[in-house]
Design a protein around this motif. Structure first.
Motif: not given
Length: 414
Positions: A331-333, A383-387
């Motif tokens: 989902a983050a991607a 993606s999860p790390l950025w979000l």
């Protein structure tokens, strides 16, 4: 319809799967001459592993992930317009401004990085899709299949003209210009030693400036032909996505059993004829016209149910398992699909083009999944790390800021 101000996990997961799946097909276009996308024989003699890679891509990814992406683009348009109108703004105008900036992003993507851009097509086709936003789901489905039919007939007409040309070129006593013209046209789709394939290989092993010059020389002619053979298909999928959002399919409102039945029926409809096309192309020893025709036209009617089948299968899995670490990462991607799509082009061209590692034309098709898996791993990790720190992806933030005419908030309140 779910309130447009809230995130829809179902659509984020679908978008994440789509942007990851698109890389499976695009990797061939990043790593090998353009005709190899239509016929892997352009890369040279094929091993059993090479054929397996092509078969998996043809059956499960080609056109299906691009269709899924277009479905979600159409649905997201409706959500954006609803959100803008609920805030008292003009939703259509907001979409038109976003489309203008999307086109410019796509143009920069095409000229500076990669010839396979889809953003310009989405920007233009999305404006046409605005004409249908008030239609009911059944009307949207009817219009979608009308555009699918026109697209299919256009591709069939093109393929039949090639078969006619081939027949004329091989007829006894045919004029030299007809014979030589057909040979010149078809050679890049069958012969890895053709002048066009060798010239393209040399270009993409050269430096950044030479590659940009090549893209400038091919624009808008090359892009126009690509647009001509993808616009109606894209419009059909966008309208289908609008219908599926209004009907609750994309919002996860269907039951798990409904999603499973839909997936099962769609794969049963689409996979057997696709497998027959694989057999035909393989038995033809990857002759140019069967390979090109199968990719462009003959597979298209079956890509439609398979695209819907993929969406249903993913949502069935999501309904059964709920949110987990892997679905959260996907989902983050998906929330960062724009950044991931363009970021993939940057990374892959840096690996394969001459201004980077210069591996263009040197990696066999069977080895390309290794690059795909690496790309997937990067998407699912960064993606999860950025979000965790930011509210949206970097390019999503830039696009939104440009469309709004002012810098938008990006950092989360921690």
């Amino acid at each position: 319809m779910t309130a447009p101000s809230s995130r829809l996990l179902s659509m984020d997961v679908l978008r994440g799967c789509a942007v990851m799946g698109i890389l499976w097909m695009n990797i061939t276009a990043f790593a090998l001459p353009q005709p190899a996308y239509f016929n892997p024989a352009v890369s040279g003699p094929l091993s059993a592993s090479d054929v397996t890679f092509w078969t998996v891509g043809f059956l499960f990814f080609d056109g299906k992930m691009r269709g899924l992406f277009a479905l979600l683009f159409g649905a997201s348009m409706l959500l954006l317009i609803d959100r803008e109108e609920m805030a008292g703004r003009d939703g259509r105008r907001a979409q038109m401004v976003r489309a203008a900036w999307l086109f410019l992003f796509g143009l920069a993507h095409y000229l500076l990085l990669w010839w396979g851009d889809i953003l310009m097509t989405y920007a233009i086709v999305g404006l046409v899709a605005l004409l249908f936003i008030r239609h009911e789901p059944l009307s949207l489905v009817k219009w979608a299949f009308l555009f699918f039919l026109i697209h299919f007939l256009l591709c069939v007409a093109f393929l039949l003209s090639l078969y006619s040309w081939s027949h004329a070129a091989s007829a006894p006593g045919t004029a030299a210009d007809i014979r030589d013209g057909f040979t010149h046209f078809i050679a890049p789709y069958s012969d890895p030693r053709s002048a066009a394939v060798l010239a393209e290989t040399a270009t993409y092993r050269s430096g950044f400036v030479d590659i940009v010059r090549h893209h400038l020389a091919g624009y808008p002619g090359q892009w126009f032909w690509s647009f001509l053979f993808t616009a109606l298909e894209t419009l059909g999928f966008m309208l289908l996505g609008m219908a599926m959002l209004k009907g609750g399919f994309l919002t996860g409102r269907w039951s798990a059993e409904q999603y499973w039945r839909t997936a099962r029926h769609c794969f049963l409809i689409g996979l057997p004829p696709m497998a027959a096309l694989v057999l035909w192309v393989v038995l033809s020893r990857f002759a140019a016209l069967p390979a090109l025709g199968s990719m462009m036209a003959w597979s298209f009617p079956f890509r439609i149910p398979l695209t819907v089948g993929w969406a249903a299968l993913i949502l069935w899995l999501l309904a059964g398992r709920g949110q987990s670490r892997i679905t959260s990462a996907i989902a983050a991607a998906g929330r960062m699909a724009f950044s991931n799509y363009l970021g993939t082009s940057l990374v892959m061209t840096a690996i394969f083009y001459g201004w980077g590692l210069g591996l263009f034309g040197q990696v066999r098709p069977a080895a390309l999944p290794l690059f795909v898996l690496g790309g997937w791993a990067v998407m699912l990790l960064w993606s999860p790390l950025w979000l965790k720190r930011f509210g949206s992806g970097p390019l999503e933030w830039l696009w939104r800021s440009l469309a709004k005419g002012r810098l938008q908030k990006i950092r989360k309140n921690i």
